[in-house]
Every structure is written in structure tokens, then in C-alpha cells.
Design an enzyme around this catalytic site. Structure first.
Site, PDB file in Angstrom:
ATOM      1  N   GLY A   1       1.347   7.048   8.322  1.00 33.85           N
ATOM      2  CA  GLY A   1       0.150   7.870   8.070  1.00 33.85           C
ATOM      3  C   GLY A   1      -0.616   8.138   9.351  1.00 33.85           C
ATOM      4  O   GLY A   1      -0.386   7.497  10.373  1.00 33.85           O
TER       5      GLY A   1
ATOM      6  N   ASN B   1      -0.143  -8.369  -3.954  1.00 32.04           N
ATOM      7  CA  ASN B   1      -1.539  -8.461  -3.496  1.00 32.04           C
ATOM      8  C   ASN B   1      -2.437  -7.482  -4.254  1.00 32.04           C
ATOM      9  O   ASN B   1      -3.551  -7.820  -4.650  1.00 32.04           O
ATOM     10  CB  ASN B   1      -1.628  -8.170  -1.990  1.00 32.04           C
TER      11      ASN B   1
ATOM     12  N   ARG C   1      -8.260  -9.629 -10.451  1.00 28.54           N
ATOM     13  CA  ARG C   1      -9.527 -10.295 -10.111  1.00 28.54           C
ATOM     14  C   ARG C   1     -10.736  -9.432 -10.441  1.00 28.54           C
ATOM     15  O   ARG C   1     -11.721  -9.919 -10.982  1.00 28.54           O
ATOM     16  CB  ARG C   1      -9.539 -10.672  -8.619  1.00 28.54           C
TER      17      ARG C   1
ATOM     18  N   TYR D   1      14.329   0.040  -0.111  1.00 27.44           N
ATOM     19  CA  TYR D   1      13.344   0.917  -0.748  1.00 27.44           C
ATOM     20  C   TYR D   1      13.555   0.947  -2.259  1.00 27.44           C
ATOM     21  O   TYR D   1      12.630   0.680  -3.030  1.00 27.44           O
ATOM     22  CB  TYR D   1      13.480   2.312  -0.137  1.00 27.44           C
TER      23      TYR D   1
ATOM     24  N   GLN E   1       1.445 -10.343 -19.002  1.00 30.70           N
ATOM     25  CA  GLN E   1       0.955 -11.723 -18.890  1.00 30.70           C
ATOM     26  C   GLN E   1      -0.551 -11.804 -18.653  1.00 30.70           C
ATOM     27  O   GLN E   1      -1.213 -12.687 -19.181  1.00 30.70           O
ATOM     28  CB  GLN E   1       1.692 -12.415 -17.733  1.00 30.70           C
TER      29      GLN E   1
ATOM     30  N   GLY F   1      -2.871  -8.630  -7.807  1.00 33.39           N
ATOM     31  CA  GLY F   1      -3.804  -9.769  -7.820  1.00 33.39           C
ATOM     32  C   GLY F   1      -5.241  -9.277  -7.726  1.00 33.39           C
ATOM     33  O   GLY F   1      -6.124  -9.758  -8.443  1.00 33.39           O
TER      34      GLY F   1
HETATM   35  N1  LIG Z   1       6.757  12.167  -0.816  1.00 30.93           N
HETATM   36  C1  LIG Z   1       7.680  12.016  -1.721  1.00 30.93           C
HETATM   37  O1  LIG Z   1       8.533  12.896  -1.932  1.00 30.93           O
HETATM   38  C2  LIG Z   1       7.744  10.744  -2.518  1.00 30.93           C
HETATM   39  C3  LIG Z   1       8.751  10.617  -3.475  1.00 30.93           C
HETATM   40  C4  LIG Z   1       8.786   9.447  -4.209  1.00 30.93           C
HETATM   41  C5  LIG Z   1       7.875   8.473  -4.041  1.00 30.93           C
HETATM   42  N2  LIG Z   1       6.899   8.606  -3.104  1.00 30.93           N
HETATM   43  C6  LIG Z   1       5.964   7.478  -2.933  1.00 30.93           C
HETATM   44  O2  LIG Z   1       4.659   7.969  -2.714  1.00 30.93           O
HETATM   45  C7  LIG Z   1       3.984   7.148  -1.772  1.00 30.93           C
HETATM   46  C8  LIG Z   1       3.462   8.000  -0.616  1.00 30.93           C
HETATM   47  O3  LIG Z   1       4.548   8.690  -0.004  1.00 30.93           O
HETATM   48  P1  LIG Z   1       4.323   9.755   1.169  1.00 30.93           P
HETATM   49  O4  LIG Z   1       5.364  10.787   1.040  1.00 30.93           O
HETATM   50  O5  LIG Z   1       2.902  10.152   1.208  1.00 30.93           O
HETATM   51  O6  LIG Z   1       4.695   8.856   2.412  1.00 30.93           O
HETATM   52  P2  LIG Z   1       3.905   8.639   3.777  1.00 30.93           P
HETATM   53  O7  LIG Z   1       4.823   7.872   4.658  1.00 30.93           O
HETATM   54  O8  LIG Z   1       3.357   9.911   4.281  1.00 30.93           O
HETATM   55  O9  LIG Z   1       2.685   7.721   3.312  1.00 30.93           O
HETATM   56  C9  LIG Z   1       2.787   6.338   3.133  1.00 30.93           C
HETATM   57  C10 LIG Z   1       1.528   5.691   3.679  1.00 30.93           C
HETATM   58  O10 LIG Z   1       1.578   4.287   3.503  1.00 30.93           O
HETATM   59  C11 LIG Z   1       1.165   3.653   4.722  1.00 30.93           C
HETATM   60  N3  LIG Z   1       1.768   2.322   4.775  1.00 30.93           N
HETATM   61  C12 LIG Z   1       3.075   1.988   4.892  1.00 30.93           C
HETATM   62  N4  LIG Z   1       3.225   0.656   4.890  1.00 30.93           N
HETATM   63  C13 LIG Z   1       1.976   0.130   4.761  1.00 30.93           C
HETATM   64  C14 LIG Z   1       1.474  -1.201   4.711  1.00 30.93           C
HETATM   65  N5  LIG Z   1       2.274  -2.269   4.794  1.00 30.93           N
HETATM   66  N6  LIG Z   1       0.133  -1.379   4.600  1.00 30.93           N
HETATM   67  C15 LIG Z   1      -0.702  -0.317   4.539  1.00 30.93           C
HETATM   68  N7  LIG Z   1      -0.277   0.957   4.584  1.00 30.93           N
HETATM   69  C16 LIG Z   1       1.056   1.182   4.694  1.00 30.93           C
HETATM   70  C17 LIG Z   1       1.673   4.574   5.811  1.00 30.93           C
HETATM   71  O11 LIG Z   1       1.055   4.382   7.030  1.00 30.93           O
HETATM   72  C18 LIG Z   1       1.369   5.935   5.174  1.00 30.93           C
HETATM   73  O12 LIG Z   1       0.060   6.336   5.461  1.00 30.93           O
HETATM   74  C19 LIG Z   1       4.991   6.080  -1.313  1.00 30.93           C
HETATM   75  O13 LIG Z   1       4.767   4.889  -2.040  1.00 30.93           O
HETATM   76  C20 LIG Z   1       6.336   6.670  -1.691  1.00 30.93           C
HETATM   77  O14 LIG Z   1       7.274   5.661  -1.987  1.00 30.93           O
HETATM   78  C21 LIG Z   1       6.837   9.721  -2.328  1.00 30.93           C
END
Ligand SMILES: NC(=O)c1ccc[n+]([C@@H]2O[C@H](COP(=O)([O-])OP(=O)(O)OC[C@H]3O[C@@H](n4cnc5c(N)ncnc54)[C@H](O)[C@@H]3O)[C@@H](O)[C@H]2O)c1
EC number: 4.1.1.35
Length: 297
Positions: A125, A186, A193, A232, A249, A189
């Protein structure tokens, strides 16, 4: 004899009087000279101060103008936001809110009038995806990794934190697994809470390499647990399992959205998924790459 004495006494008194009068006259003179001197230095000081004030005013005036312009641009810069009463306004946490999908969700919820806290570790991001909200009273941006616990008071959680494109999630498979497992634990959780409702951004990848087309929600998938995408696919599958375990639960209210390929503005240039690759190649005047996987049985 008596007359002489009286005369001497009078002369002595006159001399003293004369001395006294001279002394008084001297004091009056010194006092008037001192008064003039004080008045003169005061007026010199006043004109000096006035001059300095004028110079300062000339120096400050353009700065004041600039500050006014800046204030104007600050107050005008936010997109329009609805007003919501205290009762309807929710405190919402969006993990991964600085990413592609998360930043659009941030826009929608902010414009609807909610209080939004974005938590992101900026792995994929970017701050600029949400910079148009920075400073807004309903918005907060926290640089935090969801693998670490977070203590915050919220009403709803949109849990999107996870790399989404294959090159990004395969870059560090262990971290991808941690984000989707420990990170989701997390957030669940936290939801438990504070009594918040949680939505998990899952994926069509939970179906793996599907044998059924199109996939509906009754289909359980065809996933290789040790394949290159497993970090993934399996990470999201276990994240879904955790959501439903917390619901059964602990009574946590959960929602799971299995997102299919999504594309649009703010997507990373090097995202690596097919639609954005096509768009990028077309914009650069290159041929579109189509790779075909043939499986002969
Ligand atoms: N874009 C798609 O086509 C698509 C399809 C299926 C699922 N998703 C899901 O939607 C969500 C967003 O996808 P996106 O396309 O915007 O991806 P993206 O990579 O643009 O956004 C993901 C965000 O999560 C942040 N991030 C990653 N690991 C992190 C961590 N450990 N702690 C805090 N922040 C963290 C990244 O910095 C980023 O800002 C994801 O969970 C993805 O699995 C997206």
C-alpha cells in the site's frame, strides 16, 4: 547694643534664605533639564519603535497572505463528507486501507460520514492512496503490522491486510502466511474484545485450481497445500475457518467476502495480475501476453 544684635541676626537669616533660594532654583533647573532630556529620548525611542513596527509589518504582510491561502486550500481539500449523528456514526477500522481496494473502501466510508482508522504496514500500500484524507477529523492513519496485536476501540473491522497479487504474496510466503493467520487471529481477538463486527476480505483463490466453473459458494475447491500459491490460498482458507470458529465459539459477528479479480485506479503498476498487465501493455503500445497452460491427461 540690642539693636546691633537684632541686625546681625537678620543678616544671618537673609544669607541662609538666599542660599536656600539659590539651592531651590538649582534643583528646579536640573529637574527641568532632566525632564526635557527624558521627553526627548522617549520621543526618539517612540519613532524608532514605530519605524521598526512598520518594517516588521511590511515583512509579515506577504507571509500572512500565504498562510491565508494555505488555510483556504486546507479547508477546501477534502472530498465532501456527509454529516452523521452520533448514533449513526460508526468507528471503523480498515486493515490494509492504504492498498488498492482498501483505499476505495476508505473513500466510501469517509464520504458516508463514518470515523475511519486505516492500519497498514505499507508493504504494497501507499500513503498517497489515502493522503487526501490526512488531517480530516474523522480520519486516522496508523503504520502498524497486523501480525502484532492492536488495541483500539471500534464498532466495525474490515480486515483487508494481505498482499493480493502473486508476485507480492510469493515474495515472502512465510510473511504472507503470518499476515493471514496471526494477523486474522489478532483482528478476531480485537473484534471479540470490543464487540465489533468483522469482515474478512477473502478471495476466489480459496477454490484453488477449480474443477467447477463458475464456482459457487457450495464448492469446496481444489487446492494444492504445498504449491507455490499455497501461502495465499491456504492462508485465506484458514482465515475463513478462524472467522467461523470465532463466530460459533465466541459469538463474534463475522462476514466473509470472496473477492474475484478486481482492477481499477490506484492499482500498483507492477501488480502482475492479468487485467492490469493488459492495460499496462496497451498503454505502452506493446503486444498483450497470453500464456496458455495445457494439461494433457
Ligand atoms: N484486488 C483483487 O483482485 C483481490 C482479489 C481477491 C481478494 N483480494 C483481497 O482484498 C484485499 C486487498 O487487496 P488489494 O488488491 O487492495 O491489495 P493491495 O496489495 O493493494 O492491498 C493490501 C494492503 O494490505 C497491506 N498489508 C499487507 N500486509 C500487511 C500487514 N502484515 N499488516 C498491515 N498491512 C498489511 C498492504 O500494505 C496493502 O496496503 C486483500 O486481502 C486481498 O487478498 C483482492
Amino acid at each position: 547694643m540690642v539693636r546691633n544684635r537684632v541686625q546681625r541676626l537678620l543678616t544671618a537669616i537673609n544669607r541662609r534664605m538666599m542660599k536656600l533660594l539659590i539651592a531651590l532654583a538649582l534643583i528646579a533647573y536640573v529637574a527641568s533639564v532632566w525632564g526635557n532630556f527624558v521627553n526627548m529620548s522617549r520621543s526618539i525611542q517612540e519613532t524608532g519603535e514605530q519605524k521598526m513596527e512598520k518594517q516588521l509589518e511590511e515583512f509579515i504582510a506577504p507571509l500572512r497572505e500565504k498562510i491565508r491561502d494555505l488555510e483556504k486550500s486546507f479547508t477546501q481539500k477534502y472530498p465532501p463528507v456527509k454529516f452523521l449523528s452520533e448514533k449513526d456514526r460508526k468507528r471503523i477500522l480498515i486493515t490494509g486501507g492504504a492498498g488498492f481496494v482498501g483505499s476505495h473502501l476508505t473513500d466510501k466510508l469517509m464520504m458516508d460520514g463514518h470515523e475511519v482508522t486505516v492500519v497498514d504496514n505499507f508493504f504494497t500500500g501507499r500513503k498517497r492512496n489515502v493522503e487526501h484524507w490526512i488531517g480530516h477529523e474523522n480520519f486516522e492513519l496508523i503504520n502498524h503490522d497486523v501480525v502484532e496485536p492492536l488495541y483500539i476501540e471500534v464498532d466495525q473491522i474490515y480486515h483487508l491486510a494481505s498482499p493480493a497479487s502473486p508476485p507480492n504474496y510469493m515474495y515472502n510466503p512465510i510473511k504472507t502466511l503470518k499476515t493471514n493467520t496471526i494477523g486474522t487471529l489478532n483482528m478476531l481477538g480485537l473484534a471479540k474484545r470490543v464487540g465489533a463486527r468483522l469482515l474478512l476480505a477473502s478471495t476466489s483463490e480459496v477454490y484453488g485450481d477449480p474443477e467447477v466453473h463458475p464456482q459457487n459458494e457450495d464448492y469446496w475447491g481444489h487446492v494444492n497445500p504445498i504449491g507455490p500459491r499455497a501461502c495465499y490460498d491456504e492462508g485465506k482458507r484458514v482465515a475463513e475457518t478462524m472467522c467461523y470458529a470465532y463466530m460459533k465459539q465466541e459469538g463474534v459477528e463475522v462476514r466473509v467476502a470472496r473477492i474475484f479479480n478486481t482492477f481499477g485506479p490506484r492499482m500498483h503498476m507492477n501488480d502482475g495480475r492479468v487485467v492490469s498487465n493488459f492495460v499496462l501493455q496497451a498503454l505502452q503500445g506493446e503486444s498483450l501476453t497470453v500464456s496458455i497452460n495445457c494439461m494433457f491427461k
